[in-house]
Every structure is written in structure tokens, then in C-alpha cells.
Scaffold this motif. Sequence first.
Motif, PDB file in Angstrom:
ATOM      1  N   ASP A 155       0.824  -1.211   0.000  1.00 11.36           N
ATOM      2  CA  ASP A 155       0.000   0.000   0.000  1.00 11.36           C
ATOM      3  C   ASP A 155       0.860   1.264   0.000  1.00 11.36           C
ATOM      4  N   ASP A 156       2.003   1.218   0.667  1.00 13.66           N
ATOM      5  CA  ASP A 156       2.849   2.411   0.736  1.00 13.66           C
ATOM      6  C   ASP A 156       3.610   2.637  -0.573  1.00 13.66           C
ATOM      7  N   ALA A 157       4.169   1.575  -1.130  1.00 15.85           N
ATOM      8  CA  ALA A 157       4.971   1.711  -2.351  1.00 15.85           C
ATOM      9  C   ALA A 157       4.116   1.743  -3.611  1.00 15.85           C
ATOM     10  N   GLN A 158       2.935   1.122  -3.564  1.00 10.15           N
ATOM     11  CA  GLN A 158       2.033   1.030  -4.702  1.00 10.15           C
ATOM     12  C   GLN A 158       2.745   0.494  -5.961  1.00 10.15           C
ATOM     13  N   GLY A 254       9.720   4.060   4.727  1.00  8.92           N
ATOM     14  CA  GLY A 254      10.447   3.639   3.539  1.00  8.92           C
ATOM     15  C   GLY A 254      11.658   4.523   3.287  1.00  8.92           C
ATOM     16  N   VAL A 255      12.835   3.987   3.549  1.00  9.01           N
ATOM     17  CA  VAL A 255      14.079   4.717   3.299  1.00  9.01           C
ATOM     18  C   VAL A 255      14.301   4.807   1.793  1.00  9.01           C
ATOM     19  N   VAL A 256      14.503   6.022   1.289  1.00 10.29           N
ATOM     20  CA  VAL A 256      14.694   6.247  -0.144  1.00 10.29           C
ATOM     21  C   VAL A 256      16.175   6.457  -0.429  1.00 10.29           C
ATOM     22  N   ARG A 257      16.732   5.636  -1.329  1.00 13.58           N
ATOM     23  CA  ARG A 257      18.139   5.736  -1.725  1.00 13.58           C
ATOM     24  C   ARG A 257      18.233   6.228  -3.158  1.00 13.58           C
ATOM     25  N   ASP A 258      19.152   7.152  -3.414  1.00 15.27           N
ATOM     26  CA  ASP A 258      19.309   7.670  -4.777  1.00 15.27           C
ATOM     27  C   ASP A 258      20.247   6.785  -5.593  1.00 15.27           C
ATOM     28  N   GLN A 459      17.662   9.932   1.281  1.00 13.52           N
ATOM     29  CA  GLN A 459      17.235  11.283   0.938  1.00 13.52           C
ATOM     30  C   GLN A 459      16.082  11.726   1.828  1.00 13.52           C
ATOM     31  N   THR A 460      15.182  10.781   2.122  1.00 12.21           N
ATOM     32  CA  THR A 460      13.978  11.055   2.902  1.00 12.21           C
ATOM     33  C   THR A 460      13.276   9.730   3.115  1.00 12.21           C
ATOM     34  N   PHE A 461      12.067   9.756   3.668  1.00  8.96           N
ATOM     35  CA  PHE A 461      11.171   8.607   3.640  1.00  8.96           C
ATOM     36  C   PHE A 461      10.273   8.728   2.414  1.00  8.96           C
ATOM     37  N   TRP A 462       9.866   7.591   1.881  1.00  9.91           N
ATOM     38  CA  TRP A 462       9.011   7.574   0.695  1.00  9.91           C
ATOM     39  C   TRP A 462       7.726   8.356   0.979  1.00  9.91           C
ATOM     40  N   ARG A 463       7.567   9.452   0.248  1.00  7.31           N
ATOM     41  CA  ARG A 463       6.387  10.306   0.326  1.00  7.31           C
ATOM     42  C   ARG A 463       6.085  10.753   1.767  1.00  7.31           C
ATOM     43  N   ALA A 464       7.136  11.014   2.549  1.00 11.92           N
ATOM     44  CA  ALA A 464       6.925  11.405   3.956  1.00 11.92           C
ATOM     45  C   ALA A 464       8.076  12.267   4.448  1.00 11.92           C
ATOM     46  N   ASP A 465       8.302  13.411   3.773  1.00  8.23           N
ATOM     47  CA  ASP A 465       9.404  14.295   4.167  1.00  8.23           C
ATOM     48  C   ASP A 465       9.259  14.774   5.606  1.00  8.23           C
ATOM     49  N   SER A 466       8.048  15.179   5.990  1.00  6.70           N
ATOM     50  CA  SER A 466       7.865  15.740   7.333  1.00  6.70           C
ATOM     51  C   SER A 466       8.120  14.685   8.396  1.00  6.70           C
ATOM     52  N   ARG A 467       7.742  13.459   8.107  1.00 14.12           N
ATOM     53  CA  ARG A 467       7.994  12.382   9.064  1.00 14.12           C
ATOM     54  C   ARG A 467       9.492  12.132   9.227  1.00 14.12           C
TER      55      ARG A 467
END
Length: 635
Positions: A155-158, A254-258, A459-467
Motif C-alpha cells: 500500500d505504501d509503495a504502490q 520507507g528509506v529512499v536511496r538515490d 534522501q527522505t522517507f518515501w512520500r513522507a518528508d515531514s515524518r
Amino acid sequence: MASDYHEIYANWKLGPESFWAEAAHGVDWFTQYDRVFEPGVGVYGHWFPGGTCNTCYNAVDRHVEAGRADQIALIYDSAISGTVQKFTYAQLKDEVTALAAVLRRIGVRKGDRVVIYMPMIAEAVFAMLACARLGAIHSVVFGGFAARELATRIDDAQPKAIISASCGLEPNRTIAYKPLLDGAIDLARHKPSHCIVVQREQLSCDLIDDRDIDYAKAVAQEKAARTDIECVPVASTDPLYILYTSGTTGQPKGVVRDNGGHMVRLKWSMQNEFGIKPGEVFWAASDVGWVVGHSYIVYAPLVHGCTTVLFEGKPVGTPDAGTFWRVIAEHGVVGLFTAPTAFRAIRGQDPAGDHIRKYDISTLRALFLAGERADPQTIKWAEKQLGVPVIDNWWQTETGAPITHNPLGLGALPIKYGSPGVPMPGYEIRILDDAGHETPPGTLGNVVLKLPLPPGCLQTFWRADSRFRQAYLDEFPGYYKTSDAGLVDGDGYVFIMARTDDIINVAGHRLSTGAMEEVLAEHPDVAECAVIGVADAMKGQIPLGFVVLSAAASRDAAVIENEVMQMVRDRIGAVAALKTVVTIKRLPKTRSGKILRGTMQKIADDEEWKLPATVDDPAVFDEIAETLRARGIGI
């Protein structure tokens, strides 16, 4: 040899951008980046913005083009099924290209997500690289995760598609993956359009019409058609993958890696930190579902041009405590990277190291440990038995590569037992008290990293910068909060003592459970141990110790328990208040070897607890609860 570490680290501090620009020459770019670092974008800035690249190209194609086509790239060794397969770089390219063609045929394009729910088989590596080839974003979920946990990640990654297998193999059981996968899709709000399934001979599964695709048949069709899929250029800052942190409950992180910074950092680490040359055999005995598997089974060795080992098995029980030495001897491994818990298990089963003498492991140059705190006794045992340097290092899922290390490639520094080394370039470590003030050298406090984080970090969490900001950046402005507690000594060596949650407050004294564990581990009859803080009406918290005895231990457990308690009293003092130590058969661990201390604490405090999705064997908690009940503790 003298170490160049201090000079290299000083050069980084003098000019971080020029340092990483030089490191960036180690990877191939389709178009050059505009600048090395752009502080005004993203949560805390981006590395190499404007550049385009492709991680699969750097890990596979460029080696084929540069003359490594016939070099072995991947060795798949299954101690459970007795299977060994070897793939050259040319064969790896063929496998990855064919799978990428299958993915493209079902509509996967640049930026789409693909969940990979796989056991430790070669196809898991092919799947990660095939996604990278297309510019798709993969999210590997550890094979065998419960359906509900997998559903939250879907559901989070879709994802547009899921790549899976019919089953996974454990030492004494076969785990059917397909019912878990189908159950997760039923639970999830998001429905992937296709599932590509590897049918394993140990247990096949039924495929659902119009959704499920037989991996082998689809790949064979693309090979027969000679379908060519070129590597898709992606921005350096585009996501390569999402990796959900272990032990997640509720909404996953979700840890986002570039792509670009990740490759630069990993390539630099292989030679300079691990001392591994292109063409050599490197083995990270982890799982592709964890960050070590992403970084040091798949991407770092292949980008560097090494041969990497993918191992399906356990350090003990597949079939015995000598399986690691067999793999090293058969495949000529020069560097082994694993968790300290693996070596504690081996030491517990084979304290005299008899299995080691059965194999020629002369190719091995170093053992690297990370994932849990490496106690000095385990390191000393490994040094004595293997006759090679044993290098502890410390990092996190979020950083993707070591924060601290003893960099063999730059020339080894003196080893300090209990320390995972010194900060690597890119990391300026500070120790702060809870109010954000810097502490004197040697004082326990919050370990933080000065911003910006170096290339390769999340870089951030997947679709959750504020978190992400709230979790890591807000508490100590200008720093990244590691949530680890530790200290830095006068020589710059870092000591990670515990997670901040594991620092216990005993009658106003802040005490490290890690320091107590270090003492317990020194007892010759103790194979593994853990210390937790439990509630106490008088002192707030008191420590409770757990020990797993060595296979060679022959004395009464109660005698050993009293001895280790006295050792803590002698070494740390009466303030430690360790008055209860319990002998258990085994410790509860995640599949990656981390001890689940938080759940142990809830059981001991008779609090409500949830079964961690990452636990290796859930039955261990019943064993612990029964032992505590018999001792009149908590229950």
C-alpha cells in the motif's frame, strides 16, 4: 603499513565537495552533474544534481564492455538445497536484460515501483538489477514476511508488479510464499497488475490467470527473442530503491536511496574501507532483504567489479558450524562481512574452532562485523581462530554504508576492542546530552551526525518528508539523530553502547546495557547474552540479564549466573544493580541477527506486546516467557 586515514579524513573536512567529486570518477555517468552538492533542494540537500547515470550499467554492462565478460560476477551457494551456480558478468547481463524485457512487456517504466518478495536465490539479484536497468524503483521485502506486513508495504509503495517465488527454504522447513503473497494482495488496498513467480522445485505453487507469470517461461521467451533492453538514463537524484526499516509497525518507514550518490559512496568504500580489489571474491553473509544485502551483496561488489557470493543458509545447522569455512574455501573468499551474532552462534557450537581446521581458508584476509554490537570476546575469539584482522563497523539502514570503520584499504589503525572504529569521510560525529549540548570526550550521550549527510545516505522517507524531519532532524537542529547512545574517546574512536531506548535509568544513574553485555560476554561459558531494563518500583528500572551457554559449558547454570553477576559488580560497580541473570536456550533475533530486546522487555514487564514481523522463530518468546514465569519474573 602506516595508515593514510588521518590525512584522507582531514582532506575531506577541508573540501567535502572536491573530495566527493574525486570519488565520483569511480563511476560512469551518462551526463555530468551540474554541481557536487546542492543544499537548497530536498530535505537537507542533494548530491550530484543534474547528472544522469544508471546503476545497472555501472554494476554489469560497463564490466562486460571493459573486458570482464568472462569473470564470475555472482556465486549462488545454497547450503540448504546443496546447489551452487556461478554467473559471469556476461551471463548476468543476459539474465538481467531478459527479466527487464519481461517487466517492460507488462508495462513497468522509469519511476514505477516493483516489490521483490524473494528468498536468497540468484533471481533476487537479477530482479533488483532489472529494475535498476529500467529506472524502476525496487522495494525488497524480506521473503517470508507475514501477509499483513507485506500488505502495508504494498500500500505504501504502490507497485506496478511484484516479483516473488513459490517458497523459501529454512534448515528444517519449507516456507510457502505464494499463500502469503496472495493473502497480502487480498489485504492491500493497492492491487499490483502482475506477479512474476519463480517456481522452485522444492515446492511449486498454482498461478492465478491474468495476474501471475511464470518467471522461467517468460524469461526464456525473451532470451529466445534476443530482446535487448538498454539501460535507461536516470537522474543521479532519482530513487534507486525503497527499503522499509525492520521491525516496523503501523505505517512503515520507507528509506529512499538515490542512484548517483549511492554508487559513489559504495564504490569508494570497497577499496578504501574494506581493502577489496576488482576481481576478488567478497561475501556478505546477509540477506538481500536487509540493507547489508542491498549494499554489500549486490551493489557495492558489482559496481566495483568483484565476484559476490549469495548464500542461502545459516552459520550453524546447514549442516554444522563449519559451513562458513566451506564457502570461503570453495570460492576463494578474501573478505567476509557478517553479523556478530553469527559468530557468537558459531563460537557457541564450536568453541575450540575444530571445524575451522577442516578447511583451507588461506584466501581470507579479513572478517568484517556489523549489525549488532561486537563484544570484545567474540572479536578476540575470531582473531585467534582465523588469524586475520577482525574489523567492527557501525552503520544503519538509513546511511547505506559504514559511518565508522577501521579502513583496511587506507591502512589499518590499531584496534580498540569494543569500538567500531573511527568516522569515515562524510561523517562528523558529535556526542550531545539530551539538551543538545556537546559532552566531554569519554562521556556517554546521544550520537549525532553533523549535516549534510554524505552521498549514499537516505534522501527522505518515501512520500513522507515531514515524518523524516521529525524522526531524525528536529530534536537536534543541524544534526541527524542516530538514536544510538555512545561516546568518543580522546583518540577519536567511537563506542556505540546501545540504542538510546536501551540506556536505562537506575536510581538516577544512566547506565548502558551494552557495557553490561560486554562484561557478561567475557565469561568463558557464555556464548551469547543480552541485558534489558525492567521496571522497578524503588529504582525506576533495574537490569535483567539473559545468557545462552556455550555447548562446552558443563557446570550448573546457577553457578555461572552468579559468576557473571559478580563480574558486572566488580567491573562496573554496585550501581549497575544487576541482581538477576537468567539462562535461556536461545535469544530472540530478527532474520538479520538483531536481538529483539524491546520485546523481551515487554514480556519481562508483563506488558502487552506484538509479535515482531522480523523474528526468525516466534516460538522463542514462549520459551523466554516460560523461563521467566518459572523464576517468578514479571509474569
